[in-house]
Design an enzyme around this catalytic site. Structure first.
Site, PDB file in Angstrom:
ATOM      1  N   HIS A  15       7.689  34.857  26.430  1.00  0.00           N
ATOM      2  CA  HIS A  15       8.081  36.113  27.078  1.00  0.00           C
ATOM      3  C   HIS A  15       7.453  37.318  26.372  1.00  0.00           C
ATOM      4  O   HIS A  15       7.014  37.243  25.222  1.00  0.00           O
ATOM      5  CB  HIS A  15       9.602  36.257  27.064  1.00  0.00           C
ATOM      6  CG  HIS A  15      10.184  36.320  25.680  1.00  0.00           C
ATOM      7  ND1 HIS A  15      10.198  37.483  24.916  1.00  0.00           N
ATOM      8  CD2 HIS A  15      10.754  35.369  24.904  1.00  0.00           C
ATOM      9  CE1 HIS A  15      10.757  37.234  23.743  1.00  0.00           C
ATOM     10  NE2 HIS A  15      11.099  35.952  23.706  1.00  0.00           N
ATOM     11  N   GLU A  90      15.903  29.744  24.554  1.00  0.00           N
ATOM     12  CA  GLU A  90      15.706  29.723  23.109  1.00  0.00           C
ATOM     13  C   GLU A  90      16.798  28.878  22.456  1.00  0.00           C
ATOM     14  O   GLU A  90      17.825  28.563  23.066  1.00  0.00           O
ATOM     15  CB  GLU A  90      15.746  31.172  22.584  1.00  0.00           C
ATOM     16  CG  GLU A  90      15.526  31.335  21.099  1.00  0.00           C
ATOM     17  CD  GLU A  90      14.199  30.794  20.632  1.00  0.00           C
ATOM     18  OE1 GLU A  90      14.119  29.554  20.405  1.00  0.00           O
ATOM     19  OE2 GLU A  90      13.247  31.575  20.473  1.00  0.00           O
TER      20      GLU A  90
END
Length: 227
Positions: A15, A90
């Protein structure tokens, strides 16, 4: 495009930068939005990928920083929707989430020591995952994606910790390169029909040549990926 001969080619993108990245705040499963640099990075990687051979699908972590990056890529590549999957999130970092990295050791000493542990089965207090749990979660997800797309190219938008585990799966006998995972870096993994993984490209950020990036927000050591 050369034939993939049964391989699935998975282009994995981290990202874009967030304000929490810039402030070195541990994110984990908490949501944070892209900052202005992150939006520029996401736009740049989206334009880059739109010029590559056709992609058939895009998958993403459902956390906001990845989702926003993925939406920009999908729009540029003419893909009708982003397939969101929490398995691409994550690592959950338990009690450390939301703390500035500089404060973590003082405020949550036990959790921070678990975070630094070299043991891959060490959980983090507060519901945090071990590295083994993260590895199993994200590699099995990418394998499912590969099985859907034999002979095709697909995009996955995810996070630094996930990228480390995917590298470990694809190159188990290789040292992780330079200890860095840069925002919107492009990483290409090929997965064969019999489940063999290989790395075609790793850590490419050539699309960021004209974008100002604060070095301290992207220079990471082995424990900094979660920030």
């Amino acid at each position: 495009m050369a034939s993939l001969n049964g391989f699935a080619e998975i282009v994995v993108v981290r990202h874009g930068e967030t304000s929490w990245n810039a402030s070195k705040i541990i994110q984990g499963h908490l949501n944070s939005e892209l900052n202005e640099i992150g939006r520029q990075q996401a736009t740049a990687v989206a334009v880059r990928l739109s010029k590559e051979p056709q992609f058939v699908a895009i998958y993403s972590s459902d956390l906001k920083r990845a989702a926003e990056t993925a939406e920009k890529i999908a729009n540029s590549c003419g893909l009708p929707e982003v397939n969101f999957d929490p398995a691409l999130r994550e690592r959950h970092l338990g009690e450390l989430q939301g703390l500035a990295l500089r404060d973590a050791a003082k405020l949550k000493a036990e959790a921070y020591q678990c975070f630094l542990s070299k043991s891959s089965d060490q959980n983090i207090p507060g519901g945090g995952e071990s590295l083994n749990q993260l590895y199993d979660r994200c590699t099995s997800c990418v394998e499912r994606i590969a099985k859907k797309h034999k002979g095709e190219r697909a995009i996955v938008v995810t996070h630094g910790g996930v990228l480390r585990e995917l590298y470990k799966r694809a190159a188990p006998n290789s040292k992780f390169p330079n200890g860095t995972i840069l925002n919107t870096s492009v990483n290409v993994i090929q997965i064969s029909e019999n489940g063999k993984w290989s790395i075609k490209m790793w850590g490419d950020i050539s699309h960021l040549q004209d974008i100002s990036v604060i070095k301290s927000t992207i220079a990471e050591d082995k424990n900094f990926y979660a920030v």
